[in-house]
Design a protein around this motif. Sequence first.
Motif, PDB file in Angstrom:
ATOM      1  N   GLY A   1      10.996  -0.497  -6.322  1.00 49.51           N
ATOM      2  CA  GLY A   1      11.953   0.196  -5.163  1.00 49.51           C
ATOM      3  C   GLY A   1      13.073   1.074  -5.419  1.00 49.51           C
TER       4      GLY A   1
ATOM      5  N   ARG B   1      13.706   0.204  -1.524  1.00 47.94           N
ATOM      6  CA  ARG B   1      12.710  -0.083  -0.563  1.00 47.94           C
ATOM      7  C   ARG B   1      13.137  -1.395   0.140  1.00 47.94           C
TER       8      ARG B   1
ATOM      9  N   CYS C   1       9.169  -7.730   5.129  1.00 51.31           N
ATOM     10  CA  CYS C   1       8.626  -6.539   4.620  1.00 51.31           C
ATOM     11  C   CYS C   1       8.030  -5.790   5.956  1.00 51.31           C
TER      12      CYS C   1
ATOM     13  N   HIS D   1       4.858  -2.868  -0.337  1.00 47.89           N
ATOM     14  CA  HIS D   1       6.499  -3.179  -0.321  1.00 47.89           C
ATOM     15  C   HIS D   1       6.499  -4.681  -0.822  1.00 47.89           C
TER      16      HIS D   1
END
Length: 444
Positions: free
Chosen positions: A151, A338, A405, A411
Amino acid sequence: MKILIVGTLNGQVGAASQIAVKRGAKVIHTDNINEGLDTLRQGKGIDLVLVDIQLDIETFISNLNGERINTPVVACGVATDAKAAVRAIRAGAQEYLPLPPDAELIGAVLSAVAEESHAMIYHDPIMDDVVRLAKQIAPSDASVLITGQSGTGKEIMARFIHRNSRRKDGPFIAVNCAAIPENLLESELFGHEKGAFTGAVARRIGKFEEANNGTILLDEISEMDPRLQAKLLRILQEREIDRVGGKKPVPVNVRVLATSNRNMEQSVAKGEFREDLYFRLNVVNLQLPSLKERPKDVEILADHFIKKYAKANDMAERPLSPTALNKLLRHSWPGNVRELENTMHRAVLIAGPTEIGEEAIMLSGSPSAQPSADTGQATGNPGDFVGQTVADMERKLIIATLDHCLGNRTHAANVLGISIRTLRNKLKLYGDEGFNVPAAGGNG
């Protein structure tokens, strides 16, 4: 981004193409699935296929699987054709897009398949040295290993290097080594000849040939099978590839960038990654700092994501309240940029009409972000853990993370620190056992 449209789309090809082009995509059109397959085999860098639901999508996807072509497929048809949509999804289509085409829906699909924003956004001084080194080595042809926690923006850094290189007018091809099954990755990278294996009905050009005169990114290189590591080493040494089933090597002129969220020196020491390949890839190492190490970037990135998702959802931009910003600044961000992006996406959707308040900032580890045990997920009370098995707790953690997420499998896997393959296997098991698994979203 390149899109292949297969079929007439009920006469909506022109409208769909115009919308895609306005979103920055390049469009190729074929009339039927045979022509579509031929186009994909030729290695033209197709990122997404839109297929008319009136065509035989099951056969089309079956042929893609048989020939080890790993390109996302979206079915398109009239909104009332529900049964055909279900058949397409069951056959393996990732999404169903109703016709006539809607600009926002097509935009969302394009964004999900290949996230459109690759801007290098930073303000914290700790990033200055990293970006300066990236600019300095970008014009060379040296291999670069980009490392850092999940991320942190490793692919964005790879695209930044390509944009600042002498190859910027050539293709940039990204391959996620962790997301593609091992038995498919060899064909994905190197292509194959007709008859190389059952299902190989024609020659297929691989990603290395697609990237000729450009750059290839091998994302999560540490997940690559040792046998393929040996092939990759030969490519770096000889500048030629062997298609599966091929009789002679094919020269390629490709710059190789690679990423990993692991400690590569430890992987080498454990025998999980070839030492000679590591040294070939690690001519230059760019180590990306975690978001926790660059706190001055939290506010500027949060503002960027507010603008991005307000526009994507046709909503008014609202400012962060001081208490909301303070909450963001206090968080440790284990999922890095992220996680911040997912947090702001959610906040834009649920915030009030005038500002994004503290109540809209739902962070991992906070009670507001964690569903109750009635949903099959974890709560924040340690007493709730007593009497539960490790498997139960693992399931609750995985499903809670996936929900956080917004259903994005890639992710969630990065936040959890597991491969996408492991996550998908576990989700299939949970679904088979009757648990409610969040629907796929984003790139998931």
